[in-house]
Design a protein around this motif. Structure first.
Motif, PDB file in Angstrom:
ATOM      1  N   THR A 142       0.836  -1.198   0.000  1.00  0.00           N
ATOM      2  CA  THR A 142       0.000   0.000   0.000  1.00  0.00           C
ATOM      3  C   THR A 142       0.874   1.252   0.000  1.00  0.00           C
ATOM      4  O   THR A 142       2.097   1.178   0.152  1.00  0.00           O
ATOM      5  CB  THR A 142      -0.908   0.026   1.239  1.00  0.00           C
ATOM      6  OG1 THR A 142      -0.087   0.099   2.412  1.00  0.00           O
ATOM      7  CG2 THR A 142      -1.767  -1.232   1.303  1.00  0.00           C
ATOM      8  N   ALA A 143       0.223   2.398  -0.134  1.00  0.00           N
ATOM      9  CA  ALA A 143       0.949   3.666  -0.144  1.00  0.00           C
ATOM     10  C   ALA A 143       1.640   3.933   1.184  1.00  0.00           C
ATOM     11  O   ALA A 143       2.607   4.703   1.239  1.00  0.00           O
ATOM     12  CB  ALA A 143      -0.006   4.813  -0.477  1.00  0.00           C
ATOM     13  N   ASN A 144       1.165   3.302   2.262  1.00  0.00           N
ATOM     14  CA  ASN A 144       1.823   3.458   3.561  1.00  0.00           C
ATOM     15  C   ASN A 144       2.629   2.218   3.945  1.00  0.00           C
ATOM     16  O   ASN A 144       2.816   1.900   5.115  1.00  0.00           O
ATOM     17  CB  ASN A 144       0.799   3.800   4.648  1.00  0.00           C
ATOM     18  CG  ASN A 144      -0.348   2.803   4.721  1.00  0.00           C
ATOM     19  OD1 ASN A 144      -0.433   1.885   3.902  1.00  0.00           O
ATOM     20  ND2 ASN A 144      -1.220   2.983   5.693  1.00  0.00           N
ATOM     21  N   GLN A 156      -5.138  -1.569  -2.917  1.00  0.00           N
ATOM     22  CA  GLN A 156      -4.023  -0.651  -3.093  1.00  0.00           C
ATOM     23  C   GLN A 156      -4.510   0.767  -3.399  1.00  0.00           C
ATOM     24  O   GLN A 156      -4.031   1.755  -2.811  1.00  0.00           O
ATOM     25  CB  GLN A 156      -3.128  -1.162  -4.225  1.00  0.00           C
ATOM     26  CG  GLN A 156      -1.737  -0.547  -4.275  1.00  0.00           C
ATOM     27  CD  GLN A 156      -0.881  -1.257  -5.331  1.00  0.00           C
ATOM     28  OE1 GLN A 156      -1.342  -1.564  -6.419  1.00  0.00           O
ATOM     29  NE2 GLN A 156       0.366  -1.520  -4.984  1.00  0.00           N
ATOM     30  N   ALA A 162      -4.478   4.169  -0.956  1.00  0.00           N
ATOM     31  CA  ALA A 162      -3.793   5.361  -1.470  1.00  0.00           C
ATOM     32  C   ALA A 162      -4.698   6.589  -1.379  1.00  0.00           C
ATOM     33  O   ALA A 162      -4.257   7.679  -0.983  1.00  0.00           O
ATOM     34  CB  ALA A 162      -3.350   5.136  -2.914  1.00  0.00           C
TER      35      ALA A 162
END
Length: 268
Positions: free
Chosen positions: A35-37, A122, A126
């Motif tokens: 994921t973005a984190n 995902q 985000a």
């Protein structure tokens, strides 16, 4: 198809970066997607009747990726619904939890199902991590309000059930309390500016009106607006005239007098 067969089938289709764990009657698929984190994305495979099912296991809803699905944000909700449709993903609501899944009767579809759902997770994560100064205080109040209503529920001896973000008449309210055929709906009004506070109030009144007009009025014992009178957008001189227009709300309770919620629930 048995879990071990599924493991071998997916391993053949994918590379060694994919990992698998058996979890009872399900197979956890640990994908190489992140994921973005920077959280690894896991999906869950199981079979039911004639269907092969791949789901997120409720992880998005349970905030396992450290993001909150902010359905109070109309822009987020619109994008979320668009991606649900784009990736052809279904959702189920069980025991206060929401899972997102894809199902098929053909095991050949499994690689595509896994890829689609992983991409969906995902993208949604985000979108969720994108925040601004307006969202953060609102999320903080939402968390406080949810925690207080949870506390109220724990004090009640009756058989009440607490749910968060469950869609009612197509609208997601932050909290609901249910008992048999009785439901108390909570909506939160807050904002860092007067304009955003007024907008929040208008949205609450609109949503409460919609559930009435769609024929659900008889199912709701009370529709409660919990008003953040400590927020930066609450102007004691300007805001009250707007709150007087909340004609679709049964009860208005300001945050500094939130103990009134306990009395309201005990009376039902």
């Amino acid at each position: 198809m048995k879990l071990q067969d599924t493991f071998n089938f997916l391993k053949e289709k994918y590379c060694s970066f994919w990992q698998f764990k058996e979890r009872g009657a399900s197979l956890e698929i640990i994908t190489p997607f992140a994921t973005a984190n920077s959280k690894a994305i896991s999906l869950f495979f199981t079979t039911r009747e004639d269907y092969f099912i791949v789901s997120d296991g409720g992880w998005l809803f349970q905030e396992m990726y450290d993001v909150d699905l902010d359905f109070d944000d109309s822009h987020f909700t619109k994008m979320f619904d668009n991606y649900l449709e784009l990736f052809q993903i279904s959702q189920s609501h069980i025991s206060g939890n929401t899972a997102y899944f894809i199902k098929s009767r053909n095991h050949i579809d499994l690689p595509s199902m896994v890829s689609r759902l992983a991409q969906f997770v995902q993208i949604i994560v985000a979108i969720s991590v994108i925040s601004n100064d307006e969202k953060e205080p609102s999320k903080s109040f939402k968390a406080e309000a949810n925690a207080f209503i949870t506390e109220v529920k724990d004090l009640i001896t009756e058989d009440w059930k607490l749910e968060h973000q469950i869609p009612l008449a197509g609208i997601r309210f932050p909290s609901t309390l249910r008992k048999s055929n009785m439901t108390v709906v909570f909506s939160y009004i807050t904002g860092t500016t007067t304009d955003s506070f007024i907008s929040s109030a208008g949205k609450t009144n609109l949503n409460c009106g919609i559930i009435d007009k769609q024929g659900y009025k008889h199912q709701y014992a009370r529709k409660v607006a919990l008003i953040n009178d400590l927020s930066g957008g609450y102007d004691a001189k300007k805001i009250p005239i707007y709150l007087e227009q909340l004609n679709n709300v049964d009860h208005q309770i300001v945050w500094t007098k939130r103990e009134e919620i306990k009395s309201l629930i005990y009376e039902l």
